[in-house]
Design a protein around this motif. Sequence first.
Motif, PDB file in Angstrom:
ATOM      1  N   ARG A 110      -8.954  -0.336  -7.034  1.00 21.51           N
ATOM      2  CA  ARG A 110      -7.632  -0.703  -6.512  1.00 21.51           C
ATOM      3  C   ARG A 110      -6.943  -1.730  -7.405  1.00 21.51           C
ATOM      4  O   ARG A 110      -6.018  -2.409  -6.980  1.00 21.51           O
ATOM      5  CB  ARG A 110      -7.776  -1.210  -5.077  1.00 21.51           C
ATOM      6  CG  ARG A 110      -8.287  -0.120  -4.126  1.00 21.51           C
ATOM      7  CD  ARG A 110      -8.383  -0.603  -2.699  1.00 21.51           C
ATOM      8  NE  ARG A 110      -7.086  -1.007  -2.142  1.00 21.51           N
ATOM      9  CZ  ARG A 110      -6.938  -1.484  -0.909  1.00 21.51           C
ATOM     10  NH1 ARG A 110      -7.996  -1.596  -0.106  1.00 21.51           N
ATOM     11  NH2 ARG A 110      -5.741  -1.840  -0.479  1.00 21.51           N
ATOM     12  N   GLY A 111      -7.406  -1.822  -8.644  1.00 21.03           N
ATOM     13  CA  GLY A 111      -6.678  -2.598  -9.633  1.00 21.03           C
ATOM     14  C   GLY A 111      -7.121  -4.025  -9.845  1.00 21.03           C
ATOM     15  O   GLY A 111      -6.440  -4.787 -10.550  1.00 21.03           O
ATOM     16  N   VAL A 112      -8.258  -4.428  -9.272  1.00 20.92           N
ATOM     17  CA  VAL A 112      -8.746  -5.793  -9.448  1.00 20.92           C
ATOM     18  C   VAL A 112      -9.672  -5.851 -10.657  1.00 20.92           C
ATOM     19  O   VAL A 112     -10.619  -5.056 -10.756  1.00 20.92           O
ATOM     20  CB  VAL A 112      -9.502  -6.286  -8.199  1.00 20.92           C
ATOM     21  CG1 VAL A 112     -10.010  -7.709  -8.405  1.00 20.92           C
ATOM     22  CG2 VAL A 112      -8.597  -6.205  -6.974  1.00 20.92           C
ATOM     23  N   GLU A 113      -9.404  -6.774 -11.579  1.00 21.36           N
ATOM     24  CA  GLU A 113     -10.294  -6.987 -12.716  1.00 21.36           C
ATOM     25  C   GLU A 113     -11.353  -8.001 -12.289  1.00 21.36           C
ATOM     26  O   GLU A 113     -11.083  -9.187 -12.130  1.00 21.36           O
ATOM     27  CB  GLU A 113      -9.529  -7.506 -13.930  1.00 21.36           C
ATOM     28  CG  GLU A 113     -10.391  -7.637 -15.177  1.00 21.36           C
ATOM     29  CD  GLU A 113      -9.615  -8.045 -16.415  1.00 21.36           C
ATOM     30  OE1 GLU A 113     -10.268  -8.349 -17.438  1.00 21.36           O
ATOM     31  OE2 GLU A 113      -8.369  -8.050 -16.354  1.00 21.36           O
ATOM     32  N   VAL A 114     -12.582  -7.514 -12.091  1.00 24.26           N
ATOM     33  CA  VAL A 114     -13.628  -8.374 -11.545  1.00 24.26           C
ATOM     34  C   VAL A 114     -14.973  -7.999 -12.129  1.00 24.26           C
ATOM     35  O   VAL A 114     -15.274  -6.824 -12.333  1.00 24.26           O
ATOM     36  CB  VAL A 114     -13.657  -8.278  -9.993  1.00 24.26           C
ATOM     37  CG1 VAL A 114     -13.808  -6.844  -9.520  1.00 24.26           C
ATOM     38  CG2 VAL A 114     -14.752  -9.163  -9.414  1.00 24.26           C
TER      39      VAL A 114
END
Length: 338
Positions: free
Chosen positions: A241-245
């Motif tokens: 969902r687009g989170v850079e983690v």
Amino acid sequence: MSNKNNPTIAIPIGDPAGIGPEIVIKSLAQKEIYDVCNPLVIGDKDVLETIMEAIDTHLNIHIIKKTNEANYEPGTIDLIDLNNVEIDSYEMGVVSGMCGQASYEYIKKAHDLIENEEADAICTPPINKESLQASDVPYIDHTAMLSAFTDSHDPMTMFEVNDLRIFFLTRHVSLKDSIPMMTKERVEDYLIRCKEALELLGIDEPKLALAGLNPHSGEGGLFGREEIDELTPGLEAARQRGVEVNGPVPADSVFHQAAHGKYDAVLSLYHDQGHIAAKMYDFERTVSVTNGLPYLRTSVDHGTAFDIAGKGIASSVSMVEAIKAAAKYTPFFRKQIK
């Protein structure tokens, strides 16, 4: 004189019996505060005068009814005086329903100023949970109050100390009860919200890390399966969902890495995991930022310290840092909200 381009920060004085009034006075004795914001205090004139006498720090008090009457000049406290403490029965350093009620009313007034567009953000010194309970206030802390005032669901706390930022997946629950709350759904939701909160604070495309729970993040299941069964699936769902983690990163190294710039923030899994990291890094400069409200709120991260109230020895460092953080983030937050 005031700088119209500076944000106006509403500052309730906290529990009158604690160190809140003292650290507010000490903070506003410093010109650097007026360089970055217009501080507007909500409290009780008699309390402030009593504390100033006790700590031998004397500033002018300018009582105002409306915010456009404030001057915001160094050496002067612009005060909205609620006159809600019976000074003859006022006692520093003790639990008091009167002071609990007063602290609630200061916070409510600060909220009302935001709602009426008379202030831009709130910065809070400490209040006392026992004093709140001794009054008729139905809330346990600042966050519960502000959530109710704004009809906000589950606001998130972020600690900031120097370049280290820490969010919390769980907070005021026992360690035993926190582990079942570390579900993949909650991890996904919180990582998304962490990203959104950082963007509101002006951090574009933030890089996050998820802390591990077990030693070595479970070592492939040898020391626990939470990373395998819950944390990693939640992280992967957030990535989609687009989170850079990255993560789960072992907790014995992730905070050090974030403090040195590898990550913009860490999602800590439980209260002490993140608190210990922040406070060991720099106890006095740790600031709390509440995310998920329709306005910005920063706070000190310490208690009312009844044992030293009125003795003149309370450090105002965290209060100064909290006010400066509110001033720093308000322009970004205000722009994103609008």
